[in-house]
Design a protein around this motif. Structure first.
Motif, PDB file in Angstrom:
ATOM      1  N   PRO A  23       0.809  -1.221   0.000  1.00  0.00           N
ATOM      2  CA  PRO A  23       0.000   0.000   0.000  1.00  0.00           C
ATOM      3  C   PRO A  23       0.844   1.274   0.000  1.00  0.00           C
ATOM      4  CG  PRO A  23      -0.895  -1.580   1.542  1.00  0.00           C
ATOM      5  CD  PRO A  23       0.398  -2.149   1.052  1.00  0.00           C
ATOM      6  N   GLY A  24       2.004   1.259   0.630  1.00  0.00           N
ATOM      7  CA  GLY A  24       2.872   2.440   0.623  1.00  0.00           C
ATOM      8  C   GLY A  24       3.348   2.782  -0.780  1.00  0.00           C
ATOM      9  N   CYS A  25       3.642   1.757  -1.572  1.00  0.00           N
ATOM     10  CA  CYS A  25       4.049   1.975  -2.972  1.00  0.00           C
ATOM     11  C   CYS A  25       2.887   2.531  -3.774  1.00  0.00           C
ATOM     12  CB  CYS A  25       4.531   0.680  -3.595  1.00  0.00           C
ATOM     13  SG  CYS A  25       6.032   0.028  -2.852  1.00  0.00           S
ATOM     14  N   LEU A  26       1.672   2.066  -3.489  1.00  0.00           N
ATOM     15  CA  LEU A  26       0.497   2.593  -4.182  1.00  0.00           C
ATOM     16  C   LEU A  26       0.300   4.071  -3.876  1.00  0.00           C
ATOM     17  CD1 LEU A  26      -2.036  -0.312  -3.666  1.00  0.00           C
ATOM     18  CD2 LEU A  26      -1.101   0.463  -5.818  1.00  0.00           C
ATOM     19  N   ILE A  27       0.447   4.440  -2.625  1.00  0.00           N
ATOM     20  CA  ILE A  27       0.280   5.842  -2.231  1.00  0.00           C
ATOM     21  C   ILE A  27       1.327   6.698  -2.914  1.00  0.00           C
ATOM     22  CG2 ILE A  27       0.422   7.446  -0.284  1.00  0.00           C
ATOM     23  CD1 ILE A  27      -0.789   5.149   1.422  1.00  0.00           C
ATOM     24  N   ARG A  28       2.564   6.238  -2.936  1.00  0.00           N
ATOM     25  CA  ARG A  28       3.637   6.987  -3.597  1.00  0.00           C
ATOM     26  C   ARG A  28       3.356   7.163  -5.086  1.00  0.00           C
ATOM     27  NH1 ARG A  28       8.435   3.626  -3.823  1.00  0.00           N
ATOM     28  NH2 ARG A  28       7.415   2.983  -5.729  1.00  0.00           N
ATOM     29  N   ASP A  29       2.900   6.097  -5.741  1.00  0.00           N
ATOM     30  CA  ASP A  29       2.620   6.177  -7.168  1.00  0.00           C
ATOM     31  C   ASP A  29       1.447   7.110  -7.477  1.00  0.00           C
ATOM     32  OD1 ASP A  29       4.718   4.531  -7.735  1.00  0.00           O
ATOM     33  OD2 ASP A  29       3.494   2.732  -8.046  1.00  0.00           O
ATOM     34  N   VAL A  30       0.445   7.139  -6.613  1.00  0.00           N
ATOM     35  CA  VAL A  30      -0.672   8.072  -6.802  1.00  0.00           C
ATOM     36  C   VAL A  30      -0.183   9.502  -6.626  1.00  0.00           C
ATOM     37  CG1 VAL A  30      -2.880   8.850  -5.852  1.00  0.00           C
ATOM     38  CG2 VAL A  30      -2.459   6.422  -6.180  1.00  0.00           C
ATOM     39  N   GLN A  31       0.633   9.748  -5.621  1.00  0.00           N
ATOM     40  CA  GLN A  31       1.150  11.097  -5.394  1.00  0.00           C
ATOM     41  C   GLN A  31       2.044  11.561  -6.528  1.00  0.00           C
ATOM     42  OE1 GLN A  31       2.964  10.649  -1.537  1.00  0.00           O
ATOM     43  NE2 GLN A  31       1.075  11.190  -0.462  1.00  0.00           N
ATOM     44  N   ASN A  32       2.779  10.637  -7.169  1.00  0.00           N
ATOM     45  CA  ASN A  32       3.657  10.994  -8.280  1.00  0.00           C
ATOM     46  C   ASN A  32       2.921  11.027  -9.616  1.00  0.00           C
ATOM     47  OD1 ASN A  32       5.837  11.217  -6.575  1.00  0.00           O
ATOM     48  ND2 ASN A  32       6.508   9.116  -6.902  1.00  0.00           N
ATOM     49  N   GLY A  33       1.675  10.657  -9.650  1.00  0.00           N
ATOM     50  CA  GLY A  33       0.893  10.681 -10.875  1.00  0.00           C
ATOM     51  C   GLY A  33       1.091   9.476 -11.768  1.00  0.00           C
ATOM     52  N   VAL A  34       1.761   8.441 -11.270  1.00  0.00           N
ATOM     53  CA  VAL A  34       1.993   7.231 -12.058  1.00  0.00           C
ATOM     54  C   VAL A  34       0.721   6.387 -12.129  1.00  0.00           C
ATOM     55  CG1 VAL A  34       3.341   5.092 -12.166  1.00  0.00           C
ATOM     56  CG2 VAL A  34       4.424   7.219 -11.458  1.00  0.00           C
ATOM     57  N   LEU A  35      -0.051   6.403 -11.068  1.00  0.00           N
ATOM     58  CA  LEU A  35      -1.237   5.568 -10.940  1.00  0.00           C
ATOM     59  C   LEU A  35      -2.421   6.453 -10.590  1.00  0.00           C
ATOM     60  CD1 LEU A  35      -2.005   2.510 -10.899  1.00  0.00           C
ATOM     61  CD2 LEU A  35      -1.632   2.577  -8.450  1.00  0.00           C
ATOM     62  N   GLY A  36      -3.562   6.188 -11.207  1.00  0.00           N
ATOM     63  CA  GLY A  36      -4.764   6.958 -10.917  1.00  0.00           C
ATOM     64  C   GLY A  36      -5.376   6.567  -9.579  1.00  0.00           C
ATOM     65  N   LYS A  37      -6.190   7.457  -9.044  1.00  0.00           N
ATOM     66  CA  LYS A  37      -6.820   7.185  -7.749  1.00  0.00           C
ATOM     67  C   LYS A  37      -7.780   6.005  -7.832  1.00  0.00           C
ATOM     68  CE  LYS A  37      -6.416  11.833  -5.955  1.00  0.00           C
ATOM     69  NZ  LYS A  37      -7.106  13.017  -5.456  1.00  0.00           N
ATOM     70  N   ARG A  38      -8.506   5.903  -8.929  1.00  0.00           N
ATOM     71  CA  ARG A  38      -9.454   4.796  -9.086  1.00  0.00           C
ATOM     72  C   ARG A  38      -8.708   3.461  -9.181  1.00  0.00           C
ATOM     73  NH1 ARG A  38     -14.803   4.327 -10.138  1.00  0.00           N
ATOM     74  NH2 ARG A  38     -15.488   2.561 -11.376  1.00  0.00           N
ATOM     75  N   ASP A  39      -7.602   3.436  -9.930  1.00  0.00           N
ATOM     76  CA  ASP A  39      -6.816   2.207 -10.047  1.00  0.00           C
ATOM     77  C   ASP A  39      -6.227   1.796  -8.705  1.00  0.00           C
ATOM     78  OD1 ASP A  39      -7.313   2.047 -12.766  1.00  0.00           O
ATOM     79  OD2 ASP A  39      -5.503   3.184 -13.280  1.00  0.00           O
ATOM     80  N   SER A  40      -5.769   2.756  -7.937  1.00  0.00           N
ATOM     81  CA  SER A  40      -5.214   2.424  -6.623  1.00  0.00           C
ATOM     82  C   SER A  40      -6.300   1.926  -5.679  1.00  0.00           C
ATOM     83  CB  SER A  40      -4.492   3.621  -6.015  1.00  0.00           C
ATOM     84  OG  SER A  40      -5.401   4.648  -5.711  1.00  0.00           O
ATOM     85  N   MET A  41      -7.511   2.470  -5.792  1.00  0.00           N
ATOM     86  CA  MET A  41      -8.609   2.011  -4.958  1.00  0.00           C
ATOM     87  C   MET A  41      -8.965   0.567  -5.302  1.00  0.00           C
ATOM     88  SD  MET A  41     -12.294   1.559  -4.757  1.00  0.00           S
ATOM     89  CE  MET A  41     -12.725   2.118  -6.344  1.00  0.00           C
ATOM     90  N   LEU A  42      -8.970   0.237  -6.602  1.00  0.00           N
ATOM     91  CA  LEU A  42      -9.268  -1.139  -7.008  1.00  0.00           C
ATOM     92  C   LEU A  42      -8.176  -2.098  -6.545  1.00  0.00           C
ATOM     93  CD1 LEU A  42     -10.649  -0.502 -10.588  1.00  0.00           C
ATOM     94  CD2 LEU A  42     -11.938  -1.136  -8.550  1.00  0.00           C
ATOM     95  N   ALA A  43      -6.931  -1.676  -6.627  1.00  0.00           N
ATOM     96  CA  ALA A  43      -5.825  -2.519  -6.163  1.00  0.00           C
ATOM     97  C   ALA A  43      -5.922  -2.760  -4.661  1.00  0.00           C
ATOM     98  CB  ALA A  43      -4.489  -1.877  -6.511  1.00  0.00           C
ATOM     99  N   LEU A  44      -6.259  -1.728  -3.908  1.00  0.00           N
ATOM    100  CA  LEU A  44      -6.403  -1.892  -2.461  1.00  0.00           C
ATOM    101  C   LEU A  44      -7.592  -2.779  -2.108  1.00  0.00           C
ATOM    102  CD1 LEU A  44      -5.470   1.667  -1.184  1.00  0.00           C
ATOM    103  CD2 LEU A  44      -4.203  -0.452  -0.854  1.00  0.00           C
ATOM    104  N   CYS A  45      -8.673  -2.683  -2.877  1.00  0.00           N
ATOM    105  CA  CYS A  45      -9.817  -3.579  -2.650  1.00  0.00           C
ATOM    106  C   CYS A  45      -9.416  -5.028  -2.877  1.00  0.00           C
ATOM    107  CB  CYS A  45     -10.970  -3.205  -3.574  1.00  0.00           C
ATOM    108  SG  CYS A  45     -11.825  -1.702  -3.125  1.00  0.00           S
ATOM    109  N   TYR A  46      -8.671  -5.277  -3.961  1.00  0.00           N
ATOM    110  CA  TYR A  46      -8.231  -6.634  -4.260  1.00  0.00           C
ATOM    111  C   TYR A  46      -7.278  -7.147  -3.179  1.00  0.00           C
ATOM    112  CZ  TYR A  46      -6.535 -10.655  -6.804  1.00  0.00           C
ATOM    113  OH  TYR A  46      -6.192 -11.936  -7.161  1.00  0.00           O
TER     114      TYR A  46
END
Length: 76
Positions: free
Chosen positions: A3-26
């Motif tokens: 999850p820390g990598c997901l947060i970093r990628d969202v903050q850097n604009g590499v990953l969208g918020k919706r994609d990170s939410m789906l990854a965290l749900c999974y």
């Protein structure tokens, strides 16, 4: 992916918020596959059935969430 990598990628604009939410749900649905499977095996269940059912459930739930219409939250 942690999850820390997901947060970093969202903050850097590499990953969208919706994609990170789906990854965290999974991740949330599948995080304890091994432990839960071992518990169910102690009750006499089939290992393949439990693992496939758990994986299928997680994929179906995330697919339903992914198709859910996006809503905008406004601060009024």
């Amino acid at each position: 992916m942690a999850p820390g990598c997901l947060i970093r990628d969202v903050q850097n604009g590499v990953l969208g918020k919706r994609d990170s939410m789906l990854a965290l749900c999974y991740l949330g649905l599948c995080h304890s596959v091994i432990e839960d499977t071992l518990l169910i095996l102690m009750l006499g269940a089939d290992v393949a059935g439990v693992l496939w059912a758990r994986l299928l459930f997680a994929v179906v739930v995330v697919a339903v969430i992914a198709r859910w219409p996006a809503t905008e939250v406004s601060n009024k």
